[in-house]
Design a protein around this motif. Sequence first.
Motif, short mmCIF file in Angstrom:
data_model
loop_
_atom_site.label_atom_id
_atom_site.label_comp_id
_atom_site.label_asym_id
_atom_site.label_seq_id
_atom_site.Cartn_x
_atom_site.Cartn_y
_atom_site.Cartn_z
N UNK A 104 0.82 -1.20 0.00
CA UNK A 104 0.00 0.00 0.00
C UNK A 104 0.85 1.25 0.00
N UNK A 105 0.22 2.34 -0.32
CA UNK A 105 0.93 3.61 -0.27
C UNK A 105 0.90 4.22 1.12
N UNK A 106 0.27 3.53 2.06
CA UNK A 106 0.19 4.03 3.42
C UNK A 106 -1.24 4.00 3.92
N UNK A 107 -1.41 4.32 5.19
CA UNK A 107 -2.72 4.33 5.81
C UNK A 107 -3.22 5.76 5.95
N UNK A 108 -4.49 5.97 5.66
CA UNK A 108 -5.06 7.30 5.78
C UNK A 108 -4.96 7.79 7.23
N UNK A 109 -4.83 9.10 7.45
CA UNK A 109 -4.65 9.62 8.82
C UNK A 109 -5.71 9.14 9.80
N UNK A 110 -6.96 9.07 9.37
CA UNK A 110 -8.03 8.67 10.29
C UNK A 110 -7.88 7.23 10.77
N UNK A 111 -7.06 6.45 10.09
CA UNK A 111 -6.89 5.03 10.43
C UNK A 111 -5.46 4.71 10.85
N UNK A 112 -4.66 5.73 11.13
CA UNK A 112 -3.28 5.54 11.55
C UNK A 112 -3.18 5.63 13.07
N UNK A 113 -2.53 4.65 13.68
CA UNK A 113 -2.39 4.64 15.13
C UNK A 113 -1.66 5.89 15.61
N UNK A 114 -2.04 6.44 16.77
CA UNK A 114 -1.44 7.70 17.22
C UNK A 114 0.06 7.63 17.44
N UNK A 115 0.58 6.43 17.77
CA UNK A 115 2.01 6.35 18.02
C UNK A 115 2.82 6.27 16.74
N UNK A 116 2.16 6.00 15.60
CA UNK A 116 2.87 5.94 14.33
C UNK A 116 3.92 4.86 14.24
N UNK A 117 3.77 3.79 15.02
CA UNK A 117 4.77 2.72 15.04
C UNK A 117 4.48 1.69 13.96
N UNK A 118 5.51 0.94 13.60
CA UNK A 118 5.39 -0.14 12.60
C UNK A 118 5.26 -1.45 13.36
N UNK A 119 4.09 -1.67 13.97
CA UNK A 119 3.88 -2.85 14.81
C UNK A 119 2.49 -3.43 14.56
N UNK A 120 2.29 -4.66 15.01
CA UNK A 120 0.96 -5.24 14.91
C UNK A 120 -0.03 -4.51 15.83
N UNK A 121 0.46 -3.95 16.93
CA UNK A 121 -0.43 -3.17 17.79
C UNK A 121 -0.99 -1.97 17.02
N UNK A 122 -0.17 -1.38 16.16
CA UNK A 122 -0.64 -0.26 15.33
C UNK A 122 -1.69 -0.75 14.33
N UNK A 123 -1.47 -1.95 13.76
CA UNK A 123 -2.48 -2.53 12.87
C UNK A 123 -3.80 -2.75 13.60
N UNK A 124 -3.72 -3.16 14.88
CA UNK A 124 -4.94 -3.40 15.66
C UNK A 124 -5.68 -2.09 15.91
N UNK A 125 -4.97 -0.99 16.14
CA UNK A 125 -5.63 0.30 16.28
C UNK A 125 -6.35 0.65 14.97
N UNK A 126 -5.66 0.42 13.83
CA UNK A 126 -6.28 0.68 12.52
C UNK A 126 -7.50 -0.19 12.31
N UNK A 127 -7.44 -1.43 12.79
CA UNK A 127 -8.61 -2.31 12.70
C UNK A 127 -9.76 -1.73 13.52
N UNK A 128 -9.46 -1.26 14.74
CA UNK A 128 -10.49 -0.65 15.56
C UNK A 128 -11.13 0.55 14.88
N UNK A 129 -10.30 1.39 14.25
CA UNK A 129 -10.83 2.56 13.56
C UNK A 129 -11.70 2.14 12.36
N UNK A 130 -11.28 1.09 11.68
CA UNK A 130 -12.04 0.58 10.53
C UNK A 130 -13.40 0.04 10.97
N UNK A 131 -13.39 -0.75 12.05
CA UNK A 131 -14.65 -1.31 12.54
C UNK A 131 -15.56 -0.22 13.11
N UNK A 132 -14.97 0.81 13.71
CA UNK A 132 -15.73 1.97 14.18
C UNK A 132 -16.47 2.59 12.99
N UNK A 133 -15.75 2.81 11.88
CA UNK A 133 -16.36 3.42 10.70
C UNK A 133 -17.48 2.54 10.14
#
Length: 360
Positions: free
Chosen positions: A278-307
């Motif tokens: 991908x070219x990256x994650x949109x700001x609304x779905x990017x974890x606040x810490x900006x880390x390259x970790x699975x925990x960051x992916x889980x935050x993005x998943x939470x934001x996606x499911x919220x939407x």
Amino acid sequence: MRSDMGETKKLNGRYRLLNPLGTGSVRLAFDEAEHRDVAVRRLRVPPELRDAALFEARRAAGLRHPFVVRVLDVVFEDHAPWLVMEFVSGTSLEQTVRSRRPLPVPQAARVGVCVLSALTAAHEAGIVHGRVDPGNVLLTTTGRALLSGFGFPSLSMLPSADLWSLAATLHYAVEGRPPGQVPAAGADPFRSLLRAMLHPSGPPPTEVVRETLDLLAVDRPLEAVIEGSGPLPPAQVAAIGLAVLDRLAELGEFHGGVQPGNILVDADGRARLTPLPRSGTLPAYTAPEGAVTQAADLWSLGATLFAAAEGRPPAPGASLTRAGTLAPVLFRLLSGDPLERPTLDEARLDLLAVVEQGGT
């Protein structure tokens, strides 16, 4: 084109030339031996390329594929080679986009599926097309896309050149313009695929391209589902989350693109996180810490499911009014502290409970 006697000219004493087709150099002709319409085109090449043109044309005549406009014959007339091709009733992709509008992504993906299948068969036969463009893709009334233009010298091009040209053609299909130096932006899977195929380092593996086009031809991105249907029931949202978790577990590393545009949903509601870079994650779905970790992916998943549950991406202080039993799961996934988010296994158990309860 008429002879001195006023009769319509024939090629090889067999193919009676009729009217031009479209604005190009292709003409309609009638095959008097087989009693059928055909399309003919004179190969206008420099004398030094004539032998190469005849060789390529005769090789192309042996290529048979349901998405290829067949070369039926190669004849020599007026000191020049002519291609005799299958006549196809349809409109070129170029004319379709110019006269109407760019294609929807699913239709463009179906075009890509057809053309890629044709190119794969050609490459396996040792034939490089070399001229893939919107004018050489014909759209039929039955929804098929056929690739024409075989039989011309390919000038020693590599198969990867055909894949680049396919991407440029599909870019034209959805944007109404060639990619130029700046391909269309957008985080959706189709445009991400095109940018990857157009990258100077070369296209992704053909199997990855084929898999993604197949999915996009029949499935819709989650963002389109939300836009068209509004917020989804919590149990359905939880089921989508489970499918994404399975993909993240299979990947075993940071994905970096978990967001509604990168999740495809089929007609039965099954979801899949697309595999392409991908070219990256949109700001609304990017974890606040900006880390390259699975925990960051889980935050993005939470934001996606919220939407998916609320019909809008999360924002500071946003309330949950439709999430039901999914709400506590979302709160954990969207924690600002990565250590307070669930693991993949914990999130799976939480989402399974929502599915089993029906999301009420």
